[in-house]
Design a protein around this motif. Structure first.
Motif, PDB file in Angstrom:
ATOM      1  N   SER A  23     -10.245  35.065 -66.230  1.00  0.00           N
ATOM      2  CA  SER A  23     -10.586  34.664 -67.255  1.00  0.00           C
ATOM      3  C   SER A  23     -11.570  33.945 -67.783  1.00  0.00           C
ATOM      4  O   SER A  23     -11.645  33.568 -66.767  1.00  0.00           O
ATOM      5  CB  SER A  23      -8.898  34.132 -68.377  1.00  0.00           C
ATOM      6  OG  SER A  23      -8.746  33.452 -67.831  1.00  0.00           O
ATOM      7  N   ARG A  25     -13.559  30.969 -69.963  1.00  0.00           N
ATOM      8  CA  ARG A  25     -13.586  29.614 -70.527  1.00  0.00           C
ATOM      9  C   ARG A  25     -14.079  29.861 -71.590  1.00  0.00           C
ATOM     10  O   ARG A  25     -14.896  30.789 -72.282  1.00  0.00           O
ATOM     11  CB  ARG A  25     -13.908  28.877 -69.796  1.00  0.00           C
ATOM     12  CG  ARG A  25     -13.147  28.557 -68.094  1.00  0.00           C
ATOM     13  CD  ARG A  25     -14.225  27.210 -67.977  1.00  0.00           C
ATOM     14  NE  ARG A  25     -13.093  26.658 -66.269  1.00  0.00           N
ATOM     15  CZ  ARG A  25     -13.933  28.063 -64.828  1.00  0.00           C
ATOM     16  NH1 ARG A  25     -14.828  27.838 -64.884  1.00  0.00           N
ATOM     17  NH2 ARG A  25     -13.600  27.319 -63.947  1.00  0.00           N
ATOM     18  N   ARG A  31     -12.980  31.777 -64.978  1.00  0.00           N
ATOM     19  CA  ARG A  31     -12.284  31.071 -64.324  1.00  0.00           C
ATOM     20  C   ARG A  31     -12.283  31.748 -62.945  1.00  0.00           C
ATOM     21  O   ARG A  31     -12.555  32.416 -62.719  1.00  0.00           O
ATOM     22  CB  ARG A  31     -10.516  31.291 -64.701  1.00  0.00           C
ATOM     23  CG  ARG A  31     -10.729  30.099 -66.225  1.00  0.00           C
ATOM     24  CD  ARG A  31      -9.509  30.183 -66.510  1.00  0.00           C
ATOM     25  NE  ARG A  31      -9.467  29.401 -67.813  1.00  0.00           N
ATOM     26  CZ  ARG A  31      -9.475  27.773 -67.939  1.00  0.00           C
ATOM     27  NH1 ARG A  31      -9.465  27.145 -67.042  1.00  0.00           N
ATOM     28  NH2 ARG A  31      -9.461  27.344 -68.501  1.00  0.00           N
ATOM     29  N   PRO A  56       0.651  30.173 -65.030  1.00  0.00           N
ATOM     30  CA  PRO A  56      -1.169  30.002 -65.631  1.00  0.00           C
ATOM     31  C   PRO A  56      -2.427  31.067 -65.678  1.00  0.00           C
ATOM     32  O   PRO A  56      -2.905  31.380 -66.371  1.00  0.00           O
ATOM     33  CB  PRO A  56      -1.203  29.051 -64.244  1.00  0.00           C
ATOM     34  CG  PRO A  56      -0.409  28.649 -63.757  1.00  0.00           C
ATOM     35  CD  PRO A  56       1.184  29.661 -64.179  1.00  0.00           C
ATOM     36  N   TRP A  57      -2.073  31.901 -64.808  1.00  0.00           N
ATOM     37  CA  TRP A  57      -2.669  32.854 -65.637  1.00  0.00           C
ATOM     38  C   TRP A  57      -2.644  33.859 -66.073  1.00  0.00           C
ATOM     39  O   TRP A  57      -3.608  34.002 -67.280  1.00  0.00           O
ATOM     40  CB  TRP A  57      -2.869  33.727 -63.537  1.00  0.00           C
ATOM     41  CG  TRP A  57      -2.568  35.214 -63.610  1.00  0.00           C
ATOM     42  CD1 TRP A  57      -1.423  34.772 -62.980  1.00  0.00           C
ATOM     43  CD2 TRP A  57      -2.389  36.102 -64.697  1.00  0.00           C
ATOM     44  NE1 TRP A  57      -0.490  35.912 -63.211  1.00  0.00           N
ATOM     45  CE2 TRP A  57      -1.103  36.898 -64.216  1.00  0.00           C
ATOM     46  CE3 TRP A  57      -3.358  36.658 -65.824  1.00  0.00           C
ATOM     47  CZ2 TRP A  57      -1.276  38.157 -64.481  1.00  0.00           C
ATOM     48  CZ3 TRP A  57      -2.885  38.315 -66.202  1.00  0.00           C
ATOM     49  CH2 TRP A  57      -1.212  38.241 -65.871  1.00  0.00           C
ATOM     50  N   TYR A  58      -1.467  34.113 -67.270  1.00  0.00           N
ATOM     51  CA  TYR A  58      -1.434  35.165 -67.938  1.00  0.00           C
ATOM     52  C   TYR A  58      -1.877  34.389 -68.635  1.00  0.00           C
ATOM     53  O   TYR A  58      -1.885  34.934 -70.415  1.00  0.00           O
ATOM     54  CB  TYR A  58      -0.102  35.501 -67.716  1.00  0.00           C
ATOM     55  CG  TYR A  58       0.781  35.867 -68.860  1.00  0.00           C
ATOM     56  CD1 TYR A  58       0.538  37.745 -69.111  1.00  0.00           C
ATOM     57  CD2 TYR A  58       1.305  35.100 -70.259  1.00  0.00           C
ATOM     58  CE1 TYR A  58       1.210  37.888 -69.997  1.00  0.00           C
ATOM     59  CE2 TYR A  58       1.416  35.803 -70.824  1.00  0.00           C
ATOM     60  CZ  TYR A  58       1.634  37.205 -71.163  1.00  0.00           C
ATOM     61  OH  TYR A  58       2.184  38.137 -72.359  1.00  0.00           O
ATOM     62  N   ARG A  59      -1.578  32.572 -69.125  1.00  0.00           N
ATOM     63  CA  ARG A  59      -1.560  31.966 -70.501  1.00  0.00           C
ATOM     64  C   ARG A  59      -3.052  31.904 -70.495  1.00  0.00           C
ATOM     65  O   ARG A  59      -3.204  32.526 -71.880  1.00  0.00           O
ATOM     66  CB  ARG A  59      -0.822  30.340 -70.372  1.00  0.00           C
ATOM     67  CG  ARG A  59       0.288  30.675 -70.326  1.00  0.00           C
ATOM     68  CD  ARG A  59       1.190  29.147 -70.062  1.00  0.00           C
ATOM     69  NE  ARG A  59       0.921  28.794 -68.719  1.00  0.00           N
ATOM     70  CZ  ARG A  59       0.766  27.647 -68.572  1.00  0.00           C
ATOM     71  NH1 ARG A  59       0.263  26.321 -69.127  1.00  0.00           N
ATOM     72  NH2 ARG A  59       0.483  27.521 -67.588  1.00  0.00           N
ATOM     73  N   ARG A  60      -3.757  31.625 -69.709  1.00  0.00           N
ATOM     74  CA  ARG A  60      -5.022  31.629 -69.702  1.00  0.00           C
ATOM     75  C   ARG A  60      -5.625  32.852 -69.832  1.00  0.00           C
ATOM     76  O   ARG A  60      -6.772  33.122 -71.283  1.00  0.00           O
ATOM     77  CB  ARG A  60      -5.851  31.181 -68.356  1.00  0.00           C
ATOM     78  CG  ARG A  60      -5.684  29.937 -68.414  1.00  0.00           C
ATOM     79  CD  ARG A  60      -6.524  29.570 -66.747  1.00  0.00           C
ATOM     80  NE  ARG A  60      -6.345  30.235 -65.626  1.00  0.00           N
ATOM     81  CZ  ARG A  60      -5.235  30.034 -64.911  1.00  0.00           C
ATOM     82  NH1 ARG A  60      -4.417  28.928 -64.684  1.00  0.00           N
ATOM     83  NH2 ARG A  60      -5.062  30.360 -63.601  1.00  0.00           N
ATOM     84  N   ALA A  61      -5.131  34.366 -69.210  1.00  0.00           N
ATOM     85  CA  ALA A  61      -6.154  35.190 -69.512  1.00  0.00           C
ATOM     86  C   ALA A  61      -5.623  35.428 -71.308  1.00  0.00           C
ATOM     87  O   ALA A  61      -6.139  36.364 -72.704  1.00  0.00           O
ATOM     88  CB  ALA A  61      -5.537  36.592 -69.256  1.00  0.00           C
ATOM     89  N   ALA A  63      -4.423  33.563 -73.888  1.00  0.00           N
ATOM     90  CA  ALA A  63      -5.565  33.023 -74.633  1.00  0.00           C
ATOM     91  C   ALA A  63      -7.011  32.947 -74.477  1.00  0.00           C
ATOM     92  O   ALA A  63      -7.209  32.498 -76.338  1.00  0.00           O
ATOM     93  CB  ALA A  63      -5.410  31.186 -74.173  1.00  0.00           C
ATOM     94  N   SER A  64      -7.613  33.597 -73.708  1.00  0.00           N
ATOM     95  CA  SER A  64      -8.958  33.982 -74.168  1.00  0.00           C
ATOM     96  C   SER A  64      -9.312  35.457 -74.381  1.00  0.00           C
ATOM     97  O   SER A  64     -10.106  35.258 -75.080  1.00  0.00           O
ATOM     98  CB  SER A  64      -9.786  33.406 -72.445  1.00  0.00           C
ATOM     99  OG  SER A  64      -9.763  35.069 -71.637  1.00  0.00           O
ATOM    100  N   GLY A  67     -12.598  38.612 -70.097  1.00  0.00           N
ATOM    101  CA  GLY A  67     -12.451  38.127 -68.686  1.00  0.00           C
ATOM    102  C   GLY A  67     -13.028  39.277 -68.049  1.00  0.00           C
ATOM    103  O   GLY A  67     -13.160  40.198 -67.969  1.00  0.00           O
TER     104      GLY A  67
END
Length: 125
Positions: A23, A25, A31, A56-61, A63-64, A67
């Protein structure tokens, strides 16, 4: 505006055992890549979070919203989107067809009703 996957990209990603997803940043850097299963359903590509929405990867993806993915020799910048409600049956079938050899406990983590809210469609850009 979203681009489309080429037929070759769909074939290569669909045949790949795994996909690497990174994803973006807030500062627009990538990331580190995370490796996961990937399926093709029709002319679309999907991934699911095996460990739910707190992965964590899902939340970051989510949110952003953007990617890069790598699979089967294809590397593309993508947008992360929610899958349409009517495609989840086809996505489940694709996961079963591709990964059932790993057993029901493992495949069960990415199919069924609990996987619907953590499904991401990968749209090339």
């Amino acid at each position: 505006m979203t681009a489309a996957w080429s037929a070759e990209e769909l074939d290569r990603i669909g045949a790949a055992e795994e996909l690497d997803l990174a994803s973006v940043r807030a500062d627009e850097t990538l990331r580190p890549y995370v490796t996961m299963w990937v399926v093709r359903a029709g002319d679309d590509v999907y991934v699911r979070s095996a460990y739910g929405p707190d992965n964590p990867w899902y939340r970051r993806a989510t949110a952003s919203g953007m990617g890069r993915v790598r699979a089967g020799g294809v590397e593309r910048d993508v947008t992360f989107a929610h899958a349409a409600p009517d495609v989840h049956g086809e996505i489940d079938k694709a996961y079963h067809a591709k990964y059932d050899r790993y057993g029901p406990a493992i495949v069960g983590s990415v199919v069924g009703a609990k996987a619907v809210p953590v499904t991401i469609q990968l749209l090339p850009r």
